[in-house]
Design an enzyme around this catalytic site. Structure first.
Site, PDB file in Angstrom:
ATOM      1  N   ASP A 209      79.104  17.463  34.828  1.00  0.00           N
ATOM      2  CA  ASP A 209      79.204  16.144  34.217  1.00  0.00           C
ATOM      3  C   ASP A 209      80.312  16.117  33.156  1.00  0.00           C
ATOM      4  O   ASP A 209      80.416  17.027  32.336  1.00  0.00           O
ATOM      5  CB  ASP A 209      77.852  15.819  33.557  1.00  0.00           C
ATOM      6  CG  ASP A 209      77.743  14.380  33.116  1.00  0.00           C
ATOM      7  OD1 ASP A 209      77.845  13.498  33.979  1.00  0.00           O
ATOM      8  OD2 ASP A 209      77.554  14.135  31.910  1.00  0.00           O
ATOM      9  N   GLU A 273      83.330  16.462  37.631  1.00  0.00           N
ATOM     10  CA  GLU A 273      83.474  15.030  37.427  1.00  0.00           C
ATOM     11  C   GLU A 273      84.509  14.875  36.320  1.00  0.00           C
ATOM     12  O   GLU A 273      84.215  15.053  35.138  1.00  0.00           O
ATOM     13  CB  GLU A 273      82.159  14.375  36.982  1.00  0.00           C
ATOM     14  CG  GLU A 273      82.316  12.867  36.878  1.00  0.00           C
ATOM     15  CD  GLU A 273      81.621  12.202  35.703  1.00  0.00           C
ATOM     16  OE1 GLU A 273      81.470  10.979  35.735  1.00  0.00           O
ATOM     17  OE2 GLU A 273      81.250  12.896  34.743  1.00  0.00           O
TER      18      GLU A 273
HETATM   19  C1  GLC Z   1      78.811  11.000  33.709  1.00  0.00           C
HETATM   20  C2  GLC Z   1      77.653  10.550  34.544  1.00  0.00           C
HETATM   21  C3  GLC Z   1      77.141   9.265  33.973  1.00  0.00           C
HETATM   22  C4  GLC Z   1      76.694   9.494  32.564  1.00  0.00           C
HETATM   23  C5  GLC Z   1      77.807  10.097  31.735  1.00  0.00           C
HETATM   24  C6  GLC Z   1      77.308  10.638  30.441  1.00  0.00           C
HETATM   25  O1  GLC Z   1      79.883  10.119  33.772  1.00  0.00           O
HETATM   26  O2  GLC Z   1      78.022  10.450  35.874  1.00  0.00           O
HETATM   27  O3  GLC Z   1      76.101   8.731  34.742  1.00  0.00           O
HETATM   28  O4  GLC Z   1      76.289   8.288  31.993  1.00  0.00           O
HETATM   29  O5  GLC Z   1      78.403  11.183  32.388  1.00  0.00           O
HETATM   30  O6  GLC Z   1      76.540  11.793  30.666  1.00  0.00           O
END
Ligand code: GLC
Ligand code: MG
Length: 530
Positions: A209, A273
């Site tokens: 994340d 991500e």
């Molecule tokens: C990432 C996740 C998202 C979350 C954010 C904070 O972007 O995919 O859903 O709100 O991180 O953890």
């Protein structure tokens, strides 16, 4: 023996958002036993792996991306035994399991954050997070001008134990999601220990994340607030894509590699991500000694347009090839508007979504699917305001609806209460009535249905090993994309007019439900035997 092509280079990975996939106990919230009971659906669909969004102990202020204990399952979702049972069942069915890791921040309920609040300024406990004194008279102004990605300031001031107004802590997301300080050795050690905890239980990898956010520029300088946080080139913002993140991922890669067994196709993988542009900067995350995958958000954000898509695909492949990584493709996830609604509304949206998926699944590399896209689910746009749970809704002062519309519980059986989501009619968000018609039991075996289209595409992709292939582009046309991959010719029509196919063309798959195979209708992708 060496493995010539490890599994992750062409895997299709299906994302499950645990709250919303299947509920076993009737509380209206999806859970791990629910997921286990529905894994057959994934085998039937033909994917290789499942990625589970967080199910860890959490107050659920951000759908579980606010983790209070990363080594245990939230009672909402079940127990560690339920997780082990899920993993065993998945592996028994030949599915790999990837879990989320949330290293940028914790929940404010995390034992470390509570200890940090209690311990006071300049303590070892506070050094694990980004506590700073305020600026201005009496420190009443935040330490810098950063904003939260969810709206509002990125700093919150605490009250010290003696009741006085105290230091500020950084949270790039919700107030209840304090950012860790990755300069702190304890943080690095703790996160590697969390990875080991799940690797030892048998998981096949992690989705990381906010992978581009862990390291902040030294001194936490002010940012240029005129920059669009999402689309700006690398490193311009002091909280994103700082060079120091790469050293963290090299260490993680050494860790996951230590779980590989020579001669066995058992690599544990890491997927970032990272909302990083341009593609060349993103490719840094997947250099040979770093991560295996990173989501290709540039591709996800590309409009339904032949020229733009061709450019995006070609550039993505070139950048991934340059570092020897497989490219990954994705159209939907739990943070974006479902692609059945993003490319247009109603019939047009679904038609384009099916064509876009047919295009994506023919590309070499690995692909990520999001739960419900195989049913053609549209975004839920009519949610009542008091049902909304995404913190973005509150933090934006009700200006931005947020992401609940793609997180609505999925349907399974059209004629059951809650469309079979669980044993009761309860669903934590209301389902649009159209979800009933899109339930798998209405689509299974129905030729031309979205579910059958996905099954066909995934079977052909597997049989032709398209994920391991190479693209060869055919002549350019502003309204048509045409390429060949491993003997399959893919043609997508973005224009308003039907296109004649050659009479000899053998159609392997078509994204349109229409029977006429001599013409390629607008917003349609076909796969032809070359
Ligand atoms: C990432 C996740 C998202 C979350 C954010 C904070 O972007 O995919 O859903 O709100 O991180 O953890
Ligand atoms: Mg439940």
């Amino acid at each position: 023996m060496t493995i010539s092509t490890p599994w992750w280079r062409d895997a299709v990975i299906y994302q499950v958002y645990p709250r919303s996939w299947a509920d076993s106990d009737g509380d209206g919230i999806g859970d791990l036993p629910g997921i286990t009971s529905r894994l057959d659906h994934l085998v039937d669909l033909g994917v290789d792996a499942v990625w589970l969004s967080p199910f860890y102990v959490s107050p659920q202020n951000d759908g579980g991306y606010d983790v209070a204990d990363p080594r245990d399952v939230d009672p909402l979702f079940g127990t560690l035994d339920d997780f082990d049972a899920l993993l065993e069942r998945a592996h028994g069915l030949g599915l790999r399991v990837i879990v989320d890791v949330v290293p940028n921040h914790s929940s404010s309920e995390h034992a470390w954050f509570r200890a940090a609040l209690a311990a006071g300024p300049r303590s070892r406990e506070r050094a694990r997070y980004l506590f700073r004194d305020g600026t201005g008279m009496g420190g009443e102004q935040p330490p810098n001008n950063w904003l939260s990605s969810f709206g509002g300031p990125a700093w919150t001031r605490v009250t010290e134990a003696d009741g006085s107004p105290g230091q500020w802590y950084l949270h790039l997301f919700d107030t209840t999601q304090p950012d860790f300080d990755w300069e702190c050795t304890e943080v690095r050690e703790e996160m590697e220990s969390v990875l080991r905890f799940w690797l030892d239980r048998g998981v096949d990898g992690f989705r990381i994340d906010v992978a581009h956010g862990l390291v902040k520029a030294p001194g936490l300088p002010d940012t240029d607030l005129t920059l669009d946080p999402l689309r700006d080139p690398t490193g311009l913002q002091p909280m994103w894509d700082q060079p120091g993140v790469h050293e963290i991922y090299r260490a993680w890669r050494r860790l996951t590699d230590s779980y590989s067994v020579p001669g066995q196709d058992c690599d544990r993988i890491l997927c970032a991500e990272a909302w990083v542009e341009p593609a060349a900067a993103l490719a840094h995350y997947v250099r040979p000694d770093e991560l295996h995958h990173c989501f290709n958000f540039h591709y996800l954000m590309t409009a339904w347009n032949a020229t733009a898509l061709r450019h995006s695909i070609a550039e993505s492949l070139q950048q991934a090839n340059a570092v020897g990584a497989p490219q990954t493709w994705v159209l939907s996830n739990h943070d974006v508007v479902r692609h059945a609604s993003r490319f247009g509304s109603g019939e047009v949206g679904l038609r384009r979504a099916r064509a876009a998926t047919a295009l994506m699944l023919a590309l070499p590399g690995s692909a990520y699917l999001y739960q419900g896209e195989e049913l053609g689910l549209p975004e839920a746009t009519q949610l009542p305001d008091d049902a909304r749970r995404d913190p973005i809704w509150e933090r934006s002062g009700h200006q931005v609806v947020g992401r609940d519309g793609c997180r609505v519980p999925v349907p399974w059986q059209a004629d059951k209460p809650g469309f079979g989501f669980g044993p009761t009619r309860r669903t934590w968000l209301p389902q649009p009535p159209v979800y009933g018609d899109l339930a798998p039991d209405r689509q299974r075996g129905v030729s031309g249905s979205t579910l059958e289209l996905y099954r066909l595409l995934l079977r052909l992709r597997h049989d032709h090993r398209l994920g391991r292939g190479d693209l060869e582009w055919a002549a350019t046309d502003p309204e048509i994309l045409r390429f060949t991959n491993r003997g399959v010719t893919v043609v997508a029509n973005f224009g308003p007019r039907p296109v004649m196919l050659s009479p000899e063309a053998v159609v392997l798959a078509s994204s349109a439900a229409d029977d006429d195979v001599s013409t390629l209708l607008p917003d349609t992708t076909v796969w032809l035997a070359t």
